[in-house]
Design a protein around this motif. Structure first.
Motif, PDB file in Angstrom:
ATOM      1  N   ARG B  61      -6.283   5.785  -0.436  1.00  0.00           N
ATOM      2  CA  ARG B  61      -5.929   4.940   0.698  1.00  0.00           C
ATOM      3  C   ARG B  61      -6.940   3.849   0.966  1.00  0.00           C
ATOM      4  NH1 ARG B  61      -7.768   7.219   6.493  1.00  0.00           N
ATOM      5  NH2 ARG B  61      -9.644   8.288   5.841  1.00  0.00           N
ATOM      6  N   GLU B 299      -7.638   0.133   4.666  1.00  0.00           N
ATOM      7  CA  GLU B 299      -6.734   1.244   4.350  1.00  0.00           C
ATOM      8  C   GLU B 299      -5.399   0.673   3.916  1.00  0.00           C
ATOM      9  OE1 GLU B 299      -6.612   4.365   7.139  1.00  0.00           O
ATOM     10  OE2 GLU B 299      -4.785   5.234   6.311  1.00  0.00           O
ATOM     11  N   VAL B 300      -4.893   1.191   2.797  1.00  0.00           N
ATOM     12  CA  VAL B 300      -3.636   0.674   2.271  1.00  0.00           C
ATOM     13  C   VAL B 300      -2.611   1.798   2.187  1.00  0.00           C
ATOM     14  CG1 VAL B 300      -4.733  -1.128   0.921  1.00  0.00           C
ATOM     15  CG2 VAL B 300      -4.315   1.093  -0.108  1.00  0.00           C
ATOM     16  N   ASN B 301      -1.352   1.386   2.085  1.00  0.00           N
ATOM     17  CA  ASN B 301      -0.298   2.378   1.877  1.00  0.00           C
ATOM     18  C   ASN B 301       0.018   2.464   0.384  1.00  0.00           C
ATOM     19  OD1 ASN B 301       1.219   0.166   1.256  1.00  0.00           O
ATOM     20  ND2 ASN B 301       2.409   0.176   3.126  1.00  0.00           N
ATOM     21  N   ALA B 302       1.068   3.237   0.066  1.00  0.00           N
ATOM     22  CA  ALA B 302       1.345   3.495  -1.346  1.00  0.00           C
ATOM     23  C   ALA B 302       1.680   2.217  -2.106  1.00  0.00           C
ATOM     24  CB  ALA B 302       2.502   4.483  -1.481  1.00  0.00           C
ATOM     25  N   VAL B 307      -2.603  -1.135   6.085  1.00  0.00           N
ATOM     26  CA  VAL B 307      -2.007  -0.565   7.290  1.00  0.00           C
ATOM     27  C   VAL B 307      -2.952  -0.889   8.443  1.00  0.00           C
ATOM     28  CG1 VAL B 307      -0.888   1.265   6.021  1.00  0.00           C
ATOM     29  CG2 VAL B 307      -3.115   1.675   7.012  1.00  0.00           C
TER      30      VAL B 307
END
Lengths: 396, 728
Positions: B61, B299-302, B307
């Motif tokens: 993430r 923070e990243v999503n899939a 995000v």
């Protein structure tokens, strides 16, 4: 909250005479209500980013499904299940009709045709079919109760389950098809089918599995869809293809493992950020595991253990064979689904698309499970009534 | 639903038989096994391996974006800033706040990009397969095969994928980019392209549209933020060279680290995209100057998109300051003096196209000034260079461009500035005596070759001191001839003093030098022959003709010509050695010239003094050395001395000058002008080396530059006095 006009009916009717109060199985009720609450809480955290602008989109819908399901459960519990025995042909016909209707009219979702879309609801016949099959097979076996030890009975029961199972697998919904077969086998087991027959069936399954997975592909015939084979083999060596089949299971394991003892709570990232596909349906256990950790997952397991133990208890206390067999079928259905579903999220079972009863998001699964629980309640009520353990005079 | 009445027909009723009890118990047992398997698996995953999976989840993430650390300053010896890092504002856009049309563009672009890449891989595979097919087939490829191969090769090129223009319907995006373009002076199309390409490359990061937007856009964008949704400004640190082209070659420049550099040990641990030193001191001291970048955690999503959650960043650590030995005043005056000398030479019709100077503190090797002409402005590297610009900087063919530091990497014969070394060697070996008169006549003949004085002047038979004073070539030809009989005398002395090997200066590269002798000649011959054999050519150009070492070679060397190649820096080190031996009773310290003095903390505190211990000490005969120094002192101070005119009016008592002119011949080009000087002072002595390519005689062009530099160093009035001595 835009809840539907459907309200959970009061479990205690307005000012009833004391004698009319219905005795539910309290522990069974505690188990299903607890699981329903867990489902709403877990989905609430896991799906808040899924529909932009509607953080409660899935929770609201699941709440409606649960309400409808509980309504059905209450109604069923007041019905004497034993009357349904006479309807066994109607029930079996309904089962076959709904499954074939899905194949004919169904709506394809991710390459499989499992549901018929109605205006407010997409109906997944294979889920309801589980309950219908349990009723029909139990009734059929009660009819042949004097011939339960005959080979003929065993074969007929298995064929009666195999036909709908094949159509369901063709949808393709391998998981539900397997549930049908497990239910039929368990009914035979509970009804006292000779060990010989049971062992022969088990051997037959082993041979068939070997044929489908090894021999037929080698001969160039694909019985299972390629993705099903891939899922089954991916489970055996999870890291070989982490970007496709193994990916989902690997990410699910990471989610659950990262939950640790007490869960990541607001820090959770695997599920809210979408690293585990299908985290509201088939992989909802991963969502619970990440959010609430070993404590939360343990609580869920306790509730399922309670549910299954009550199903076995109802099996034993039933007033008749029909009730016992229904309870055995429901217990088998719940056990298989819990074990296979949880097992796949923690990497000890292949991915077969089995829902986690009451936890997974989805109307068909929730309502079908609550119908099954309604049957258990009915058996319980009838057993209490006939044994006269409590409330000797029961008027309807 | 109507009430269902209680069943009246009695159902077959089974009491709990032992058989049923057994089977239910089996089902219950299976349930227990099932739950314990799950329970222990969960225990293993969550309780025993929880930490591991938390790390894996975080790796999923969290994406790290570096926050560039401000690069340390470079200061002169008094702490005046020579190279600084200034904070400016980069204009960025925040992808998530842009109109939706841009995201659609990105999706389309990404799809086409991936398509092109997939096609490229397929074409490459096809090409490789075809190539191996041809290779495995017998013999050479026939014409059709070669044509097919060419077709496949041209197909296996990575196609450039352009960003499709914004549709006319994307009014919001068009308006935004139009307004922004007007403020930061970029076309809306350029902005759109940069945004789409940036978002495709790193979807979770802001896209920098312009690195150095300047003050104007800063106020406009800051005050009218509501008109520029999704546009933000980020302070960034960029390198500034306030003195422009001053000492550009030694200071070097900076640029983003390149993929090959990332593999070097010098850049171990450097992240991609970090700005690092590329040349000169910026490169050599990069480890101190670059600091430690901070980390912004996203923070990243899939899907890789950010995000909205804030993770605490790690602040960058500013780089350390580097304090140099350079004297800013001397450096600037020296550059001016070099330019003045070059202009003066050009005025008298000489090309004078390049030059270099070095000023050393002979006692410790501190470089007080160093420079090379032509030069360039390192600020030019702040923007990408066009290939033509780059070629102009590097130079083409044999002519090296402004990037070459001629003071350190110049490879020159030195002309007569080499004579003191020849003299030292001959005296120490007893080849000559100081008073012996040599070199009568204007030329010396050896076999068929004539060795003559410049302008065929006849100095008569002179002693050593006089020979140095008037720079008699015939005298030193004679010395060279005699020395040759005794082997490599001159060469050994040159090497002892510091010529012909690297000096150890704190710069990424320096010229090694060539002090030719018979062994060297043999090696070169052998190499030339090997090369000719290997490449089947008549000449490789390593030596012009394959022949043995001759006495003529040694005679040329004696006057700093022939195959001798050295740099102004090496010669300055050799003169420093002589000067050190002269003040120290014959013990000559061979210093390590250096530019770094100390490393300071970013806030100014001293972190570490840099020390450069001398290479070695050479022991010279003090009385011989005295004669040599007397010779070059007379050359710079006595009437008739080659550079005496240049030093007219200089207070020789206060600051005696020991100076030697040199004129290196490069037929058919104009001569190269040289001047070497050691100016004594009890506190701050200095050795200065100056050369001007195609600048004419040493006294004409190089010597006046040295006088200007010395005047600046000792605080004397600056006067450009051209000498008239026409000696080599």
């Amino acid at each position: 909250m835009p809840l539907s006009p459907i309200k959970p009916p009061d479990e205690t009717p307005v000012a009833p005479p004391r004698a009319l109060r219905l005795p539910f199985d309290p522990l069974l009720t505690v188990a299903v209500v607890g699981l329903a609450i867990c489902s709403l809480v877990t989905l609430g955290a896991a799906t808040k980013n899924l529909v932009p602008g509607h953080p409660r989109y899935y929770v609201d819908r699941q709440a409606i499904y649960l309400t409808v399901g509980f309504a059905f459960m209450v109604v069923l519990s007041r019905v004497d299940y034993s009357q349904m025995r006479k309807l066994k042909n109607v029930i079996y016909a309904a089962l076959m009709f709904s499954i074939l209707a899905v194949l004919g009219l169904g709506h394809a979702a991710r390459g499989s045709t499992r549901a018929i879309n109605f205006p407010l609801f997409s109906f997944q016949a294979s889920e309801l079919g589980k309950v219908l099959l349990i009723l029909a097979l139990a009734a059929f076996m009660v009819e042949r109760s004097r011939h339960l030890r005959e080979r003929d009975t065993t074969i007929r029961v298995m064929i009666a389950a195999l036909v709908p199972a094949m159509f369901v697998i063709a949808q393709p919904d391998l998981g539900s098809g397997l549930v049908y077969m497990v239910v039929a086998y368990t009914l035979l087991f509970a009804a006292g089918t000779p060990w010989r027959h049971l062992a022969a069936l088990a051997a037959l399954v082993a041979v068939a599995a070997g044929f489908v997975l090894v021999a037929a592909p080698a001969a160039g015939v694909n019985v299972l869809k390629p993705y099903q084979v891939a899922r089954l083999t991916a489970f055996l060596h999870p890291s070989s293809n982490p970007l496709t089949e193994g990916y989902q299971q690997q990410e699910s394991k990471i989610a659950i493992g990262a939950g640790g003892k007490t869960g990541r709570g607001a820090n959770a990232s695997q599920i809210p950020n979408g690293f585990v596909p299908e985290s509201r349906t088939d992989f909802v256990f991963a969502a619970a595991g990440e959010q609430y950790g070993f404590a939360g997952a343990g609580l869920l397991l306790l509730l399922y253990a309670l549910l299954i133990s009550r199903a076995l208890r109802v099996l034993v206390m039933s007033k008749d064979l029909f009730g016992s067999l229904i309870a055995a079928g429901v217990a088998a259905m719940l056990m298989f689904q819990v074990f296979v579903n949880v097992g796949m999220t923690i990497g000890i079972m292949p991915i077969t698309g089995v829902t986690l009863p009451l936890m997974s998001y989805g109307g068909s699964s929730v309502i079908a499970t609550l119908l099954a629980v309604g049957l258990l309640q009915s058996i319980y009520v009838q057993a209490r009534a006939s044994a006269g353990l409590k409330g000797r005079v029961l008027r309807y | 639903m109507s009430a269902i009445e209680r069943a009246r027909t009695p159902d077959p009723r089974i009491p709990v038989s032992p058989q049923l009890a057994l089977r239910v118990a089996i089902i219950g047992g299976m349930a227990m096994v099932m739950f314990s398997v799950i329970f222990f698996r969960l225990w293993y995953l969550q309780v025993l391996s929880g930490e591991k999976y938390v790390q894996q989840a975080d790796a999923n993430r969290v994406r790290d974006l570096p926050i560039a650390a401000p690069r340390g300053q470079i200061l002169d010896r008094q702490g005046r800033s020579i190279v600084a890092s200034v904070t400016t504002n980069a204009v960025q856009v925040i992808p998530s706040l842009l109109p939706a049309a841009v995201a659609e563009q990105v999706a389309a672009y990404r799809k086409r990009l991936y398509g092109a890449e997939a096609g490229f891989r397929v074409a490459q595979e096809k090409l490789q397969r075809y190539e191996s097919e041809i290779k495995s087939g017998a013999g050479h490829a026939d014409l059709a095969q070669r044509r097919e191969l060419r077709r496949l090769q041209s197909a296996a090129q990575l196609p450039s994928v352009s960003v499709s223009p914004l549709p006319a319907s994307a009014v919001a995006a068009r308006r935004l980019f139009g307004r922004l373009g007007a403020v930061i002076k970029l076309s809306p199309r350029t902005i759109d392209e940069r945004v789409v390409q940036g978002m495709t490359a790193v979807p979770y990061a802001n896209v920098t549209v312009k690195t150095d937007a300047g003050l104007g856009p800063r106020t406009v964008l800051g005050e009218r933020q509501s008109e520029f949704p999704g546009v933000t400004q980020q302070p960034v640190s960029i390198r500034e060279y306030p003195f422009g082209d001053m000492a550009a070659q030694v200071l070097g420049h900076v640029d983003q680290v390149s993929p090959p550099e990332l593999r070097l040990r010098a850049f171990h641990g450097v992240r991609q995209g970090t700005v690092v030193g590329q040349e000169g001191l910026e490169y050599y001291y990069d480890g101190y100057l670059r600091g430690v970048p901070g980390v912004q955690r996203i923070e990243v999503n899939a899907e890789g998109y950010p995000v909205p959650r804030v993770l605490a960043p790690t602040a960058p650590t500013a780089g350390r300051s580097l304090k140099l030995t350079l004297d800013l005043g001397l450096q600037r005056e020296s550059e001016k003096a070099l330019l003045q000398g070059i202009e003066n030479a050009r005025a008298s019709g000489k090309p004078a196209d390049a030059g270099a100077f070095v000023a050393l503190d002979p006692l410790n090797g501190e470089v007080l000034a160093i420079g090379s002409y032509p030069t360039f402005d390192p600020n030019r590297f702040a923007k990408p260079l066009t290939p033509a610009e780059y070629k102009e900087l590097v130079g083409s063919g044999s002519a090296s461009g402004p990037l070459t530091d001629r003071a350190v990497n110049g490879a020159y014969p030195t002309g007569s500035t080499f004579k003191p070394i020849t003299a030292m060697a001959a005296l120490e070996a007893g080849v000559i005596t100081p008073s012996e008169g040599l070199g009568a006549g204007s030329c010396i003949s050896v076999s068929i070759e004539q060795f003559c004085n410049a302008g065929h002047v006849d100095f008569g038979a002179v002693g050593l001191v006089e020979a140095l004073k008037v720079s008699s070539d015939t005298y030193f030809f004679e010395v060279g001839k005699r020395a040759n009989a005794r082997g490599a005398l001159i060469q050994e002395m040159a090497r002892r003093l510091g010529i012909g090997s690297t000096t150890g200066i704190d710069l990424p590269s320096e010229f090694t030098g060539v002090v030719p002798d018979s062994r060297w000649r043999k090696q070169q011959n052998a190499e030339e022959l090997r090369c000719r054999q290997r490449r089947h050519v008549s000449s490789c150009g390593i030596v012009s003709e394959v022949r043995p070492w001759t006495v003529g070679d040694n005679m040329h060397l004696a006057v700093g010509q022939g195959d001798l190649l050295t740099s102004p820096l090496q010669l300055a080190v050799a003169y420093s050695t002589l000067a050190n031996a002269y003040v120290d009773g014959g013990v000559g310290t061979v210093v390590t010239p250096h530019l770094g003095r100390e490393i300071d903390e970013a806030n100014g505190g001293l972190l570490q003094s840099l020390s450069f211990p001398p290479r070695r000490r050479v022991h010279l005969n003090y009385s011989d050395l005295g004669l040599v120094m007397e010779g070059i002192h007379e050359a710079a101070s006595q009437p008739g001395g080659t550079s005496a005119a240049v030093w007219a009016g200089w207070d020789q008592a206060q600051h005696p000058v020991y100076g030697k002119t040199g004129t290196a011949q490069h037929e058919p080009l104009e001569d190269q002008s040289w001047y070497m000087a050691y100016i004594a002072d009890p506190k701050r002595p200095i050795v200065i080396a100056v050369t001007v390519e195609q600048g004419g005689f040493g006294a004409e062009t190089a010597a006046p530059i040295v006088r200007l530099m010395a005047s600046q160093w000792f605080g004397k009035p600056l006067k450009f006095i051209g000498g008239s001595s026409k000696t080599f």
